[in-house]
Write a protein that holds these residues in place. Structure first.
Motif, PDB file in Angstrom:
ATOM      1  N   TRP A 177      11.067  64.929  73.796  1.00  0.00           N
ATOM      2  CA  TRP A 177      10.708  63.715  73.071  1.00  0.00           C
ATOM      3  C   TRP A 177      10.691  62.515  74.010  1.00  0.00           C
ATOM      4  O   TRP A 177       9.806  61.665  73.933  1.00  0.00           O
ATOM      5  CB  TRP A 177      11.686  63.450  71.923  1.00  0.00           C
ATOM      6  CG  TRP A 177      11.569  64.423  70.797  1.00  0.00           C
ATOM      7  CD1 TRP A 177      10.446  65.063  70.373  1.00  0.00           C
ATOM      8  CD2 TRP A 177      12.620  64.876  69.945  1.00  0.00           C
ATOM      9  NE1 TRP A 177      10.728  65.881  69.314  1.00  0.00           N
ATOM     10  CE2 TRP A 177      12.064  65.793  69.024  1.00  0.00           C
ATOM     11  CE3 TRP A 177      13.973  64.615  69.867  1.00  0.00           C
ATOM     12  CZ2 TRP A 177      12.797  66.417  68.039  1.00  0.00           C
ATOM     13  CZ3 TRP A 177      14.708  65.242  68.883  1.00  0.00           C
ATOM     14  CH2 TRP A 177      14.131  66.132  67.984  1.00  0.00           C
ATOM     15  N   ASP A 207       5.057  66.544  72.705  1.00  0.00           N
ATOM     16  CA  ASP A 207       5.198  66.978  71.324  1.00  0.00           C
ATOM     17  C   ASP A 207       6.042  68.237  71.295  1.00  0.00           C
ATOM     18  O   ASP A 207       5.840  69.147  72.089  1.00  0.00           O
ATOM     19  CB  ASP A 207       3.830  67.286  70.696  1.00  0.00           C
ATOM     20  CG  ASP A 207       3.058  66.022  70.352  1.00  0.00           C
ATOM     21  OD1 ASP A 207       3.706  64.987  70.124  1.00  0.00           O
ATOM     22  OD2 ASP A 207       1.818  66.088  70.324  1.00  0.00           O
ATOM     23  N   SER A 258       6.836  71.468  69.230  1.00  0.00           N
ATOM     24  CA  SER A 258       6.096  72.210  68.208  1.00  0.00           C
ATOM     25  C   SER A 258       6.917  72.341  66.936  1.00  0.00           C
ATOM     26  O   SER A 258       8.154  72.364  66.960  1.00  0.00           O
ATOM     27  CB  SER A 258       5.701  73.591  68.727  1.00  0.00           C
ATOM     28  OG  SER A 258       6.822  74.447  68.756  1.00  0.00           O
ATOM     29  N   THR A 259       6.219  72.439  65.849  1.00  0.00           N
ATOM     30  CA  THR A 259       6.866  72.654  64.567  1.00  0.00           C
ATOM     31  C   THR A 259       7.659  73.961  64.603  1.00  0.00           C
ATOM     32  O   THR A 259       8.744  74.058  64.030  1.00  0.00           O
ATOM     33  CB  THR A 259       5.819  72.695  63.442  1.00  0.00           C
ATOM     34  OG1 THR A 259       5.105  71.459  63.451  1.00  0.00           O
ATOM     35  CG2 THR A 259       6.461  72.900  62.085  1.00  0.00           C
ATOM     36  N   GLU A 260       7.143  74.952  65.308  1.00  0.00           N
ATOM     37  CA  GLU A 260       7.845  76.229  65.410  1.00  0.00           C
ATOM     38  C   GLU A 260       9.188  76.055  66.123  1.00  0.00           C
ATOM     39  O   GLU A 260      10.199  76.601  65.699  1.00  0.00           O
ATOM     40  CB  GLU A 260       6.979  77.264  66.136  1.00  0.00           C
ATOM     41  CG  GLU A 260       7.650  78.604  66.314  1.00  0.00           C
ATOM     42  CD  GLU A 260       7.982  79.319  65.008  1.00  0.00           C
ATOM     43  OE1 GLU A 260       8.768  80.287  65.057  1.00  0.00           O
ATOM     44  OE2 GLU A 260       7.484  78.932  63.946  1.00  0.00           O
ATOM     45  N   ASP A 261       9.213  75.292  67.227  1.00  0.00           N
ATOM     46  CA  ASP A 261      10.474  75.032  67.931  1.00  0.00           C
ATOM     47  C   ASP A 261      11.475  74.334  67.009  1.00  0.00           C
ATOM     48  O   ASP A 261      12.664  74.657  67.001  1.00  0.00           O
ATOM     49  CB  ASP A 261      10.245  74.174  69.170  1.00  0.00           C
ATOM     50  CG  ASP A 261       9.535  74.912  70.278  1.00  0.00           C
ATOM     51  OD1 ASP A 261       9.501  76.156  70.255  1.00  0.00           O
ATOM     52  OD2 ASP A 261       8.998  74.228  71.179  1.00  0.00           O
ATOM     53  N   LEU A 262      10.987  73.374  66.241  1.00  0.00           N
ATOM     54  CA  LEU A 262      11.860  72.652  65.323  1.00  0.00           C
ATOM     55  C   LEU A 262      12.331  73.551  64.179  1.00  0.00           C
ATOM     56  O   LEU A 262      13.486  73.483  63.756  1.00  0.00           O
ATOM     57  CB  LEU A 262      11.135  71.420  64.769  1.00  0.00           C
ATOM     58  CG  LEU A 262      10.802  70.355  65.807  1.00  0.00           C
ATOM     59  CD1 LEU A 262       9.906  69.294  65.204  1.00  0.00           C
ATOM     60  CD2 LEU A 262      12.055  69.744  66.401  1.00  0.00           C
ATOM     61  N   ARG A 263      11.450  74.433  63.711  1.00  0.00           N
ATOM     62  CA  ARG A 263      11.820  75.370  62.649  1.00  0.00           C
ATOM     63  C   ARG A 263      12.934  76.306  63.117  1.00  0.00           C
ATOM     64  O   ARG A 263      13.922  76.521  62.415  1.00  0.00           O
ATOM     65  CB  ARG A 263      10.600  76.185  62.210  1.00  0.00           C
ATOM     66  CG  ARG A 263      10.864  77.107  61.024  1.00  0.00           C
ATOM     67  CD  ARG A 263       9.655  77.990  60.718  1.00  0.00           C
ATOM     68  NE  ARG A 263       9.424  78.961  61.764  1.00  0.00           N
ATOM     69  CZ  ARG A 263      10.107  80.104  61.896  1.00  0.00           C
ATOM     70  NH1 ARG A 263      11.073  80.400  61.058  1.00  0.00           N
ATOM     71  NH2 ARG A 263       9.834  80.947  62.869  1.00  0.00           N
ATOM     72  N   GLN A 317      16.693  76.571  61.676  1.00  0.00           N
ATOM     73  CA  GLN A 317      17.234  77.852  61.211  1.00  0.00           C
ATOM     74  C   GLN A 317      18.586  78.141  61.849  1.00  0.00           C
ATOM     75  O   GLN A 317      19.497  78.639  61.185  1.00  0.00           O
ATOM     76  CB  GLN A 317      16.277  78.999  61.524  1.00  0.00           C
ATOM     77  CG  GLN A 317      15.117  79.095  60.580  1.00  0.00           C
ATOM     78  CD  GLN A 317      14.235  80.279  60.908  1.00  0.00           C
ATOM     79  OE1 GLN A 317      14.113  80.683  62.063  1.00  0.00           O
ATOM     80  NE2 GLN A 317      13.615  80.841  59.894  1.00  0.00           N
TER      81      GLN A 317
END
Length: 120
Positions: free
Chosen positions: A92, A97, A99-104, A108
């Motif tokens: 950041w 950016d 990724s949404t996957e990394d944040l997901r 989790q």
């Protein structure tokens, strides 16, 4: 009825820990990534087993070792989460950016840990 054989049930709902595992997974969602690497998990379980076996001969020492192991495990877990957070924050800070996957995956892992903290 008591004594009647049970039909085979592959849900394992009656197995010890089945409910906690279902809660940990957040219902039917796929299991989140493990909190520790496999080799660390094996080492931690081995250490716990050794402590538990030694209790018969040296109960006080076993309790002291259990306290140390739990404290060291919590410290290691805090280090793992700090490293992951630092990785996200550095992305950041660079303006990258994440990724949404990394944040997901990160969320989790936090959920899995938080659920375990609250497990009965």
């Amino acid at each position: 009825m008591v004594g009647e054989p049970r039909a085979f049930d592959d849900d394992d709902d009656d197995e010890p820990g089945a409910e906690a595992e279902r809660v940990e997974r957040g219902g039917e969602e796929p299991r989140a990534q493990r909190l520790f690497a496999d080799d660390e998990t094996v080492d931690l379980r081995r250490s716990w087993d050794e402590i538990q076996v030694a209790f018969v001969d040296e109960p006080r020492r076993s309790v002291e070792q259990a306290d140390h192991l739990v404290a060291a495990t919590m410290k290691r877990l805090a280090e793992i989460f700090a490293q992951e957070r630092q990785g996200l924050e550095s992305q950041w800070d660079r303006g990258d950016d994440v990724s949404t996957e990394d944040l997901r995956v990160a969320l989790q892992r936090y959920r899995a840990f938080f659920t375990r903290l609250l497990a009965v």
